[in-house]
Write a protein that holds these residues in place. Structure first.
Motif, PDB file in Angstrom:
ATOM      1  N   ASN A  42      21.408-109.421  -5.675  1.00 51.40           N
ATOM      2  CA  ASN A  42      20.762-110.734  -5.612  1.00 51.40           C
ATOM      3  C   ASN A  42      19.583-110.813  -4.643  1.00 51.40           C
ATOM      4  O   ASN A  42      18.637-111.569  -4.876  1.00 51.40           O
ATOM      5  N   MET A  43      19.643-110.033  -3.552  1.00 49.92           N
ATOM      6  CA  MET A  43      18.621-110.182  -2.517  1.00 49.92           C
ATOM      7  C   MET A  43      18.003-108.862  -2.055  1.00 49.92           C
ATOM      8  O   MET A  43      17.202-108.857  -1.119  1.00 49.92           O
ATOM      9  N   ARG A  44      18.428-107.755  -2.670  1.00 48.81           N
ATOM     10  CA  ARG A  44      17.970-106.433  -2.226  1.00 48.81           C
ATOM     11  C   ARG A  44      18.256-106.210  -0.740  1.00 48.81           C
ATOM     12  O   ARG A  44      17.513-105.532  -0.037  1.00 48.81           O
ATOM     13  N   ASP A  45      19.350-106.770  -0.275  1.00 47.77           N
ATOM     14  CA  ASP A  45      19.746-106.672   1.125  1.00 47.77           C
ATOM     15  C   ASP A  45      20.850-105.620   1.241  1.00 47.77           C
ATOM     16  O   ASP A  45      21.936-105.787   0.691  1.00 47.77           O
ATOM     17  N   TRP A  46      20.586-104.532   1.971  1.00 45.61           N
ATOM     18  CA  TRP A  46      21.516-103.418   2.072  1.00 45.61           C
ATOM     19  C   TRP A  46      22.346-103.443   3.352  1.00 45.61           C
ATOM     20  O   TRP A  46      23.081-102.491   3.629  1.00 45.61           O
ATOM     21  N   ARG A  47      22.256-104.482   4.162  1.00 47.85           N
ATOM     22  CA  ARG A  47      22.910-104.455   5.472  1.00 47.85           C
ATOM     23  C   ARG A  47      24.422-104.322   5.383  1.00 47.85           C
ATOM     24  O   ARG A  47      25.025-103.482   6.071  1.00 47.85           O
ATOM     25  N   ARG A  48      25.067-105.121   4.549  1.00 50.36           N
ATOM     26  CA  ARG A  48      26.531-105.027   4.465  1.00 50.36           C
ATOM     27  C   ARG A  48      26.970-103.747   3.750  1.00 50.36           C
ATOM     28  O   ARG A  48      28.032-103.199   4.046  1.00 50.36           O
ATOM     29  N   MET A  49      26.153-103.262   2.815  1.00 48.28           N
ATOM     30  CA  MET A  49      26.472-101.991   2.172  1.00 48.28           C
ATOM     31  C   MET A  49      26.395-100.853   3.188  1.00 48.28           C
ATOM     32  O   MET A  49      27.238 -99.945   3.186  1.00 48.28           O
ATOM     33  N   ARG A  50      25.423-100.894   4.080  1.00 52.26           N
ATOM     34  CA  ARG A  50      25.318 -99.861   5.110  1.00 52.26           C
ATOM     35  C   ARG A  50      26.526 -99.902   6.047  1.00 52.26           C
ATOM     36  O   ARG A  50      26.992 -98.869   6.531  1.00 52.26           O
ATOM     37  N   MET A  51      27.031-101.101   6.298  1.00 44.94           N
ATOM     38  CA  MET A  51      28.227-101.226   7.127  1.00 44.94           C
ATOM     39  C   MET A  51      29.419-100.548   6.442  1.00 44.94           C
ATOM     40  O   MET A  51      30.196 -99.827   7.082  1.00 44.94           O
ATOM     41  N   TRP A  52      29.562-100.788   5.158  1.00 40.14           N
ATOM     42  CA  TRP A  52      30.642-100.177   4.376  1.00 40.14           C
ATOM     43  C   TRP A  52      30.487 -98.660   4.344  1.00 40.14           C
ATOM     44  O   TRP A  52      31.457 -97.913   4.558  1.00 40.14           O
ATOM     45  N   LEU A  53      29.279 -98.186   4.102  1.00 39.99           N
ATOM     46  CA  LEU A  53      29.034 -96.744   4.057  1.00 39.99           C
ATOM     47  C   LEU A  53      29.282 -96.088   5.408  1.00 39.99           C
ATOM     48  O   LEU A  53      29.757 -94.954   5.482  1.00 39.99           O
ATOM     49  N   LEU A  54      28.954 -96.792   6.489  1.00 40.11           N
ATOM     50  CA  LEU A  54      29.229 -96.259   7.824  1.00 40.11           C
ATOM     51  C   LEU A  54      30.728 -96.126   8.037  1.00 40.11           C
ATOM     52  O   LEU A  54      31.209 -95.117   8.583  1.00 40.11           O
ATOM     53  N   ALA A  55      31.498 -97.122   7.599  1.00 41.29           N
ATOM     54  CA  ALA A  55      32.958 -97.048   7.712  1.00 41.29           C
ATOM     55  C   ALA A  55      33.502 -95.856   6.931  1.00 41.29           C
ATOM     56  O   ALA A  55      34.408 -95.144   7.399  1.00 41.29           O
ATOM     57  N   ILE A  56      32.939 -95.606   5.741  1.00 40.85           N
ATOM     58  CA  ILE A  56      33.372 -94.458   4.943  1.00 40.85           C
ATOM     59  C   ILE A  56      33.044 -93.157   5.665  1.00 40.85           C
ATOM     60  O   ILE A  56      33.879 -92.237   5.735  1.00 40.85           O
ATOM     61  N   ALA A  57      31.831 -93.058   6.211  1.00 39.00           N
ATOM     62  CA  ALA A  57      31.422 -91.839   6.915  1.00 39.00           C
ATOM     63  C   ALA A  57      32.337 -91.547   8.099  1.00 39.00           C
ATOM     64  O   ALA A  57      32.785 -90.405   8.302  1.00 39.00           O
ATOM     65  N   VAL A  58      32.632 -92.577   8.882  1.00 36.39           N
ATOM     66  CA  VAL A  58      33.501 -92.407  10.054  1.00 36.39           C
ATOM     67  C   VAL A  58      34.899 -91.995   9.613  1.00 36.39           C
ATOM     68  O   VAL A  58      35.527 -91.108  10.220  1.00 36.39           O
ATOM     69  N   ALA A  59      35.405 -92.620   8.543  1.00 33.22           N
ATOM     70  CA  ALA A  59      36.748 -92.290   8.051  1.00 33.22           C
ATOM     71  C   ALA A  59      36.804 -90.854   7.539  1.00 33.22           C
ATOM     72  O   ALA A  59      37.782 -90.129   7.783  1.00 33.22           O
ATOM     73  N   VAL A  60      35.774 -90.420   6.819  1.00 33.53           N
ATOM     74  CA  VAL A  60      35.741 -89.053   6.294  1.00 33.53           C
ATOM     75  C   VAL A  60      35.725 -88.037   7.428  1.00 33.53           C
ATOM     76  O   VAL A  60      36.511 -87.077   7.454  1.00 33.53           O
ATOM     77  N   LEU A  61      34.830 -88.241   8.398  1.00 38.01           N
ATOM     78  CA  LEU A  61      34.711 -87.289   9.502  1.00 38.01           C
ATOM     79  C   LEU A  61      35.947 -87.313  10.403  1.00 38.01           C
ATOM     80  O   LEU A  61      36.444 -86.256  10.811  1.00 38.01           O
TER      81      LEU A  61
END
Length: 368
Positions: A42-61
């Motif tokens: 809707n807004m081309r806003d990636w901020r919350r997606m980046r938060m989710w991806l950061l959580a995934i990265a931390v969980a994987v590592l």
């Protein structure tokens, strides 16, 4: 040595604490995987997606580090179970993704919204729990088993990314570490792109959510692991519903919560890691909402809003069980094990959410 009599209580309190951290952080930061997808569309806003991806990265590592150190064994989680029911992953994920858009948030977001005062989220919880129970052991269980058996594949190498690399000749430890570093580093590079740098508060939220999943693996897979249960004389994971190592997930636990409340006097029913973490999310989000002054009672807007939430909740309950998890259960916890099914389910969840957003947009255009 930890006294086995008090071990279940310790596991439950630690699970409650991890859930509380997750709930408080998610409420304060507005963490919402469904909202992250909608923001981009809707807004081309990636901020919350980046938060989710950061959580995934931390969980994987973090999970790979625990596994490599010998504290846990990721192969003992439900996500790396025998067989690869790809059809169940695809249909379950897509169904869940479509449903979470109709219900204004995934299973985890539903719990956080309840803590913030949403009565309609409470209705969603009840229906998700009902349909999850029906899919596990009730009227929809046959359909679940049929879909799981019809679309199932078996790979000789295994059903996780490291196993595929091991089949190519890489040592086991190097394969897992290599996969985790590659995925984690790629996600971190994307999250912290110079042009759209993640705000410190959002970065801290993503870090905490990822660590809460890592903490779940440590609590259930290391602290809660018994090489020999005194009662059964077999290895066991204390206070888990699956009998295997678990971390945060929020669809089936809603069914377990309803089951526990309805059969409280049954001596065979006990509070579990999953239910304790769920209750922690409710408590953490409530304390955060009250403390920040954002607590507000919320009800359904109209008949269409009510119908959307009911249908969406039903789809989440069915899809979450069929696909073995939600945006947290598969999207973070499952992906952190590097299981192939978790990646398939996560992609299907995103696809289902995009389809639902398109459906809502078309309805809005036709009503205008």
């Amino acid at each position: 040595m930890i006294d086995t009599i008090t071990l279940p209580e310790r596991i439950l309190w630690l699970a409650f604490g991890l859930g509380s951290v997750f709930g408080a952080v998610a409420q304060h930061s507005r963490f919402c995987p469904m909202g992250a997808i909608a923001d981009i569309v809707n807004m081309r806003d990636w901020r919350r997606m980046r938060m989710w991806l950061l959580a995934i990265a931390v969980a994987v590592l973090g999970s790979a580090a625990l596994h490599s150190s010998g504290r846990i064994d990721l192969a003992r989680s439900i996500y790396r179970s025998a067989g690869f029911p790809w059809l169940a992953h695809v249909i379950g994920g897509a169904t869940f993704g479509f449903g979470m858009v109709l219900a204004s948030g995934c299973a985890a977001r539903t719990l956080v919204r309840i803590g913030g005062g949403s009565l309609k989220a409470m209705v969603v919880l009840l229906i998700v729990g009902l349909f999850a129970e029906m899919t596990m052991r009730g009227a929809l269980a046959g359909l679940r088993l049929d879909l799981s058996e019809r679309g199932s594949a078996a790979f000789a190498a295994g059903h996780d990314l490291p196993a595929l690399l091991i089949a190519l000749g890489l040592p086991a430890d190097l394969a897992l570490a290599g996969c985790a570093l590659a995925i984690g580093s790629a996600l971190l590079a994307f999250v912290f792109l110079p042009r759209q740098r993640l705000a410190p508060g959002s970065a801290l939220a993503g870090l905490c959510i990822g660590l809460s999943v890592v903490g779940g693996w440590y609590v259930s897979g290391a602290l809660g692991y018994l090489a020999e249960d005194p009662e059964t004389l077999q290895e066991a994971f204390v206070a888990t519903n699956s009998g295997r190592m678990e971390s945060l997930s929020f669809v089936a636990p809603q069914a377990y919560l309803l089951e526990l409340l309805m059969l409280w006097s049954d001596s065979n029913r006990h509070l579990s890691f999953a239910v304790a973490s769920l209750l922690g999310v409710l408590a953490g989000s409530l304390l955060s909402a009250v403390g920040s002054g954002s607590f507000r009672w919320e009800g359904f807007r109209d008949l269409e809003d009510t119908a959307n939430h009911i249908v969406g909740a039903a789809l989440m309950g069915f899809g979450g069980v069929l696909g073995l998890g939600c945006t947290i259960g598969q999207g973070i916890s499952g992906v952190s094990t590097l299981a192939l099914g978790s990646f398939v389910t996560l992609a299907a969840i995103v696809g289902g959410a995009l389809l639902a957003l398109y459906y809502q947009d078309r309805r809005a255009q036709s009503a205008a």
